[in-house]
Design a protein around this motif. Sequence first.
Motif, short mmCIF file in Angstrom:
data_model
loop_
_atom_site.label_atom_id
_atom_site.label_comp_id
_atom_site.label_asym_id
_atom_site.label_seq_id
_atom_site.Cartn_x
_atom_site.Cartn_y
_atom_site.Cartn_z
N GLN A 21 15.61 -24.86 -6.05
CA GLN A 21 13.95 -25.03 -6.96
C GLN A 21 12.76 -25.88 -5.69
O GLN A 21 11.89 -25.26 -5.14
N ASP A 80 9.09 -19.27 -8.32
CA ASP A 80 9.27 -20.22 -9.45
C ASP A 80 11.07 -18.47 -10.50
O ASP A 80 11.65 -18.16 -11.39
N LEU A 87 14.09 -17.80 -8.82
CA LEU A 87 14.87 -18.81 -9.32
C LEU A 87 15.20 -18.56 -10.71
O LEU A 87 16.18 -18.31 -11.64
#
Length: 199
Positions: free
Chosen positions: A32, A49, A52
């Motif tokens: 990330q 974001d 992930l």
Amino acid sequence: MTAGHAPGSFTIEVPDGWLDYDLAGQDFSRQQRELRAAATTPEQRSAVDDALRQARRLLRAARQRGAASAAGLIARDDDGGLLMAFVGVFGVTVPDGAQLSVADLAQQVSRPARVDGHGERTVTSTTIPGVGVVARITGTEIVELTGSTSAVMVAMHTIVPVPAQPGSYLVVTGMSPNLPLADALHDVFDAITGTLRFA
């Protein structure tokens, strides 16, 4: 990746750049950070974001369905978007006397909904060197990630009988949300599945 938790011990190889996931609780924080650092806009960082978050949910869902091993790729593609792919190996044992179809076996690890043209599956066969002829299901699926979250995925399930263990199968499942790349992803999933060997 290797595993002995499913029926039969096996090995399967994934391409360079893929990660063997820790089914006990994969930490995606490094990926990330790296992907966010490479992002140049707030929209790209938000996409990282989201990707992930989706990867965590997909891995959690795989773990809940009894995955014996899993690996995946999360990377930026040539157009600045994100490429995500996942391969998991699941053990399925059919009770004595039960007659399950190939679709029934795949249903043990994936429960697709049929909505808006997604969820249709094609059943074929393929040959894995050293293993033999196996059944395969390909298509797009709406995959439930949590009780309230789902995603449309390119999917391939390959049903592999475990030698000398009647009623025991490995299901090698490849999934990705990158629908425009379905043909290329099917080729990747096929290549990975083709490395399956029983120990």
